[in-house]
Scaffold this motif. Structure first.
Motif, PDB file in Angstrom:
ATOM      1  N   ILE A 213      26.532  68.380 -33.945  1.00  0.00           N
ATOM      2  CA  ILE A 213      26.148  67.148 -34.621  1.00  0.00           C
ATOM      3  C   ILE A 213      27.288  66.144 -34.515  1.00  0.00           C
ATOM      4  CG2 ILE A 213      26.986  67.893 -36.896  1.00  0.00           C
ATOM      5  CD1 ILE A 213      24.578  66.389 -38.118  1.00  0.00           C
ATOM      6  N   SER A 214      26.917  64.888 -34.347  1.00  0.00           N
ATOM      7  CA  SER A 214      27.911  63.819 -34.292  1.00  0.00           C
ATOM      8  C   SER A 214      27.297  62.565 -34.908  1.00  0.00           C
ATOM      9  CB  SER A 214      28.345  63.551 -32.851  1.00  0.00           C
ATOM     10  OG  SER A 214      27.246  63.147 -32.059  1.00  0.00           O
ATOM     11  N   ARG A 215      28.159  61.592 -35.198  1.00  0.00           N
ATOM     12  CA  ARG A 215      27.662  60.353 -35.770  1.00  0.00           C
ATOM     13  C   ARG A 215      28.482  59.175 -35.283  1.00  0.00           C
ATOM     14  NH1 ARG A 215      28.419  60.588 -42.140  1.00  0.00           N
ATOM     15  NH2 ARG A 215      28.120  58.326 -42.030  1.00  0.00           N
ATOM     16  N   ASP A 216      27.862  58.024 -35.318  1.00  0.00           N
ATOM     17  CA  ASP A 216      28.527  56.765 -34.988  1.00  0.00           C
ATOM     18  C   ASP A 216      28.370  55.876 -36.218  1.00  0.00           C
ATOM     19  OD1 ASP A 216      29.039  54.095 -34.153  1.00  0.00           O
ATOM     20  OD2 ASP A 216      28.685  54.675 -32.070  1.00  0.00           O
ATOM     21  N   ASN A 217      29.436  55.690 -36.945  1.00  0.00           N
ATOM     22  CA  ASN A 217      29.342  54.943 -38.207  1.00  0.00           C
ATOM     23  C   ASN A 217      29.007  53.472 -37.975  1.00  0.00           C
ATOM     24  OD1 ASN A 217      29.912  57.192 -39.806  1.00  0.00           O
ATOM     25  ND2 ASN A 217      32.113  56.886 -39.619  1.00  0.00           N
ATOM     26  N   ASP A 218      29.505  52.913 -36.904  1.00  0.00           N
ATOM     27  CA  ASP A 218      29.226  51.497 -36.632  1.00  0.00           C
ATOM     28  C   ASP A 218      27.746  51.282 -36.322  1.00  0.00           C
ATOM     29  OD1 ASP A 218      32.388  50.996 -34.915  1.00  0.00           O
ATOM     30  OD2 ASP A 218      31.859  50.783 -37.035  1.00  0.00           O
ATOM     31  N   LYS A 219      27.163  52.209 -35.572  1.00  0.00           N
ATOM     32  CA  LYS A 219      25.751  52.086 -35.199  1.00  0.00           C
ATOM     33  C   LYS A 219      24.821  52.721 -36.230  1.00  0.00           C
ATOM     34  CE  LYS A 219      26.638  51.984 -30.226  1.00  0.00           C
ATOM     35  NZ  LYS A 219      26.382  52.637 -28.922  1.00  0.00           N
TER      36      LYS A 219
END
Length: 121
Positions: free
Chosen positions: A69-75
């Motif tokens: 799992i990963s995330r992009d806080n800006d997007k």
């Protein structure tokens, strides 16, 4: 109001891979944890993986070493990469996010509509 939209489910053979994406939109000040849950027919919804606002990840034992799992806080997105899929991974997968609508409010939990993953043997 917050909307979580999942994409990327489908049918795959055992041993294959899929990539699920979740995009959050709406009144969002910040997002704490973002995670993926799944629910197989006749079973309760269970945690698959979660990533905190700081990037700490937690996985169900059944997917450790196979899912990331990963995330992009800006997007405001979260991605679940699923490798070495097994028939027992077949389920509806739901995105979840704990969202603060402003700096002073407590986070509320929001759910997406779900995306179906089917792994054939």
């Amino acid at each position: 109001q917050v909307h979580l939209v999942e994409s990327g489910g489908g049918l795959v053979e055992a041993g294959g891979s899929l990539r699920l994406s979740c995009a959050a939109s709406g009144i969002i000040f910040s997002i704490n944890a973002m995670g993926w849950y799944r629910q197989a027919p006749g079973k309760q919804r269970q945690l698959v993986a979660v990533v905190s606002g700081r990037g700490t990840t937690t996985y169900a034992d059944s997917v450790k070493g196979r899912f990331t799992i990963s995330r992009d806080n800006d997007k405001k997105t979260a991605v679940l990469k699923m490798n070495s899929l097994k028939p027992e991974d077949t389920a509806d997968y739901y995105c979840n996010a704990d969202v603060k609508s402003d700096a002073f409010s407590a986070p509320l939990s929001w759910w997406g509509q779900g995306t179906q993953v089917t792994v054939s043997s």
